[in-house]
Design a protein around this motif. Sequence first.
Motif, mmCIF file in Angstrom:
data_model
loop_
_atom_site.group_PDB
_atom_site.id
_atom_site.type_symbol
_atom_site.label_atom_id
_atom_site.label_comp_id
_atom_site.label_asym_id
_atom_site.label_seq_id
_atom_site.Cartn_x
_atom_site.Cartn_y
_atom_site.Cartn_z
ATOM 1 N N SER A 84 0.711 -1.363 0.085
ATOM 2 C CA SER A 84 -0.173 0.057 -0.031
ATOM 3 C C SER A 84 0.646 1.233 -0.235
ATOM 4 N N ILE A 85 2.216 1.129 0.417
ATOM 5 C CA ILE A 85 3.049 2.270 0.640
ATOM 6 C C ILE A 85 3.305 2.681 -0.724
ATOM 7 N N PRO A 86 3.556 2.103 -1.747
ATOM 8 C CA PRO A 86 4.233 2.697 -3.203
ATOM 9 C C PRO A 86 2.676 3.116 -4.103
ATOM 10 N N LEU A 87 1.748 2.382 -3.576
ATOM 11 C CA LEU A 87 0.384 2.655 -4.164
ATOM 12 C C LEU A 87 -0.058 4.077 -3.778
ATOM 13 N N ILE A 88 -0.027 4.388 -2.468
ATOM 14 C CA ILE A 88 -0.311 5.611 -2.001
ATOM 15 C C ILE A 88 0.709 6.710 -2.549
ATOM 16 N N GLY A 90 2.564 6.870 -5.268
ATOM 17 C CA GLY A 90 2.350 6.515 -6.600
ATOM 18 C C GLY A 90 1.274 7.896 -6.949
ATOM 19 N N CYS A 91 0.022 7.489 -6.160
ATOM 20 C CA CYS A 91 -0.908 8.256 -6.391
ATOM 21 C C CYS A 91 -0.657 9.709 -6.210
ATOM 22 N N VAL A 92 0.267 10.123 -5.005
ATOM 23 C CA VAL A 92 0.507 11.432 -4.632
ATOM 24 C C VAL A 92 1.478 11.987 -5.828
ATOM 25 N N VAL A 93 2.327 11.091 -5.995
ATOM 26 C CA VAL A 93 3.324 11.825 -7.310
ATOM 27 C C VAL A 93 2.370 12.051 -8.408
ATOM 28 N N CYS A 94 1.832 11.317 -8.865
ATOM 29 C CA CYS A 94 1.072 11.369 -10.252
ATOM 30 C C CYS A 94 0.114 12.956 -9.966
ATOM 31 N N ALA A 95 -0.595 12.918 -8.900
ATOM 32 C CA ALA A 95 -1.365 14.146 -8.556
ATOM 33 C C ALA A 95 -0.542 15.668 -8.787
ATOM 34 N N LEU A 96 0.575 15.205 -8.108
ATOM 35 C CA LEU A 96 1.618 16.556 -8.323
ATOM 36 C C LEU A 96 2.326 16.661 -9.641
ATOM 37 N N ALA A 97 2.398 15.661 -10.555
ATOM 38 C CA ALA A 97 3.073 15.695 -11.637
ATOM 39 C C ALA A 97 2.780 16.747 -12.663
ATOM 40 N N GLY A 98 3.825 17.519 -13.132
ATOM 41 C CA GLY A 98 3.564 18.577 -14.023
ATOM 42 C C GLY A 98 4.199 18.221 -15.424
ATOM 43 N N SER A 99 4.887 17.150 -15.309
ATOM 44 C CA SER A 99 5.825 16.668 -16.558
ATOM 45 C C SER A 99 5.583 15.191 -16.794
ATOM 46 N N LEU A 100 6.247 14.641 -17.853
ATOM 47 C CA LEU A 100 6.132 13.445 -17.897
ATOM 48 C C LEU A 100 6.762 12.472 -17.038
ATOM 49 N N THR A 101 7.986 12.789 -16.765
ATOM 50 C CA THR A 101 9.029 11.900 -15.887
ATOM 51 C C THR A 101 8.276 11.714 -14.499
ATOM 52 N N PRO A 102 7.741 12.735 -13.718
ATOM 53 C CA PRO A 102 7.416 12.410 -12.537
ATOM 54 C C PRO A 102 5.801 11.592 -12.587
ATOM 55 N N MET A 103 5.111 11.649 -13.649
ATOM 56 C CA MET A 103 4.010 10.860 -13.989
ATOM 57 C C MET A 103 4.419 9.389 -14.101
ATOM 58 N N ILE A 104 5.348 9.266 -14.917
ATOM 59 C CA ILE A 104 5.808 7.919 -15.085
ATOM 60 C C ILE A 104 6.486 7.175 -13.936
ATOM 61 N N GLY A 106 5.483 7.951 -10.984
ATOM 62 C CA GLY A 106 4.053 7.638 -9.912
ATOM 63 C C GLY A 106 3.489 6.509 -10.573
ATOM 64 N N ARG A 107 3.207 6.366 -11.834
ATOM 65 C CA ARG A 107 2.542 5.080 -12.368
ATOM 66 C C ARG A 107 3.260 3.873 -12.060
ATOM 67 N N GLY A 108 4.634 3.974 -12.096
ATOM 68 C CA GLY A 108 5.335 2.870 -11.703
ATOM 69 C C GLY A 108 5.102 2.266 -10.184
ATOM 70 N N LEU A 109 5.249 3.370 -9.416
ATOM 71 C CA LEU A 109 4.801 2.897 -8.004
ATOM 72 C C LEU A 109 3.569 2.277 -7.910
ATOM 73 N N GLN A 110 2.562 2.843 -8.663
ATOM 74 C CA GLN A 110 1.124 2.361 -8.570
ATOM 75 C C GLN A 110 1.119 0.910 -9.002
ATOM 76 N N GLY A 111 2.222 0.501 -9.998
ATOM 77 C CA GLY A 111 2.041 -0.825 -10.485
ATOM 78 C C GLY A 111 2.585 -1.652 -9.419
ATOM 79 N N MET A 112 3.696 -1.129 -8.429
ATOM 80 C CA MET A 112 4.322 -2.005 -7.409
ATOM 81 C C MET A 112 3.148 -2.443 -6.425
ATOM 82 N N GLY A 113 2.182 -1.472 -6.365
ATOM 83 C CA GLY A 113 1.155 -1.826 -5.275
ATOM 84 C C GLY A 113 0.133 -3.128 -6.063
ATOM 85 N N MET A 114 0.411 -3.421 -6.959
ATOM 86 C CA MET A 114 -0.919 -4.437 -7.559
ATOM 87 C C MET A 114 -0.682 -5.851 -6.992
#
Length: 477
Positions: A84-88, A90-104, A106-114
């Motif tokens: 649940s830690i990388p899932l949370i 990842g969501c926060v990083v994506c919410a704050l992302a203003g460019s592609l790199t942090p979005m990727i 964040g999405r990678g962290l979300q994938g780790m929560g699967m």
Amino acid sequence: MEEPISGTRPNGIVTVMAVAGIVASLTQTLVVPLIGELPRLLGTTASNASWVITATLLAGAVTTPVMGRLGDLYGKRRMMLICSIPLILGCVVCALAGSLTPMIIGRGLQGMGMGMIPLGISALRDVLPPDRLGPSIALMSSSMGIGGALGLPIAAAVAEYASWRVLFWATAVLSLLVSALIWLLVPATSATARGRIDLVGALGLGVGLVCLLLGVSKGADWGWSSGTTLGLLAAAVVVLLVWGWWELRTRDPLVDLRVTARPQVLLTNLASIVVGFSMYAQALIVMQILQLPEATGYGLGQSMLAAGLWMAPSGLMMMIISPIGARLSAARGPKVTLIVGSLIMALGYGSSVALLGSTWGLLIVTCVCNIGVGFAYGSMPALIMGAVPRSETAAANSFNTLMRSIGTTVSAAVVGLVLSQLTIEFGGHVLPSETGFRTGMLIGCGAALVAAAITLALPGRRAEPAPVPEPAHAAKH
């Protein structure tokens, strides 16, 4: 541990596990309504923006088997909380992302929560009485469909009427809530295996999977005959063969290939690949047909929100059908349930021959297909747990989840290839043709029939997971 933990509250545990599955799967569909807008939002190209989806796929594939093994070694509840830690985050990083790199990232962290989903299914074996196990496995397995079904219209509505960042903030809150519920309501599970984590095996499997899935998922963009694609696929074969050799000789393997080679486990995993392939084909095709302009002669002109709402009932069917599938497994065994599910999926695809031209027709097609998916997804963990030692429950279920992910990835590549070859010119754009869509649906039908045929070869087993003797590892480092 041969008996369920005493003093547990089965209803509360199952509810928490199902909610965890819904939230984890919800993260997979969050960005679908945003795909067309991501290049503008993140200041990048459409090709680069596709990494937002690819990153989640790769991170989930690499970490899920590792999390499963760690769950067996250190406790499944503990590892669910860690997931649940990388899932949370990842969501926060994506919410704050203003460019592609942090979005990727964040999405990678979300994938780790699967990895939370197979860990949760496996934990049910430790904390529930035998009479509750089958229905609970089926319900949690169906929760993945619920997350996907609800995620699309909700994400489309939020993206249309509010800031896209709200999607990620809301998911972060839900993920935090899930982790709190797991902490409060799910009893601690002790380690069921001894040994240590196979770091070499984890690295080898990770590299092999990245090469395989990257080659398959990006082959259409890079060209199937390009040196990059062919090199990645060739590297995947070599690395995975070396990984298999290592796993067979090491004392504490990440994945016990001797257990995986047992007929029931091997054939269930093969069927899982094909079921994952079949399931994903209709999801890819139906959404496109719903949104293409009516002027094409076969598109239905629905908005993203409307298309998501038309798709939502099919996901709900998975949850509705799960108790029926559990009763069938208890009466006739999960092998029968998997066969029935595969045949129902084939029937749903076959019905598309006559029903592809209307929204109500597509609703029927998707509902029938997902009824079959509900039967199939509920039976596969039961088949796996009925054939592996308790000490390898989480690792085996996580590997089975990986097999389904490989199936969906290959499905996306094959269906994408078919649709790119069978096209029409419309309004200055190249669009998939009706023939392409119908061909893709027939491929999905064929895949479902192949899954049924593979399942027929399974040995007959009892419905409830039974303790299996621990395998003796004769080979050492």
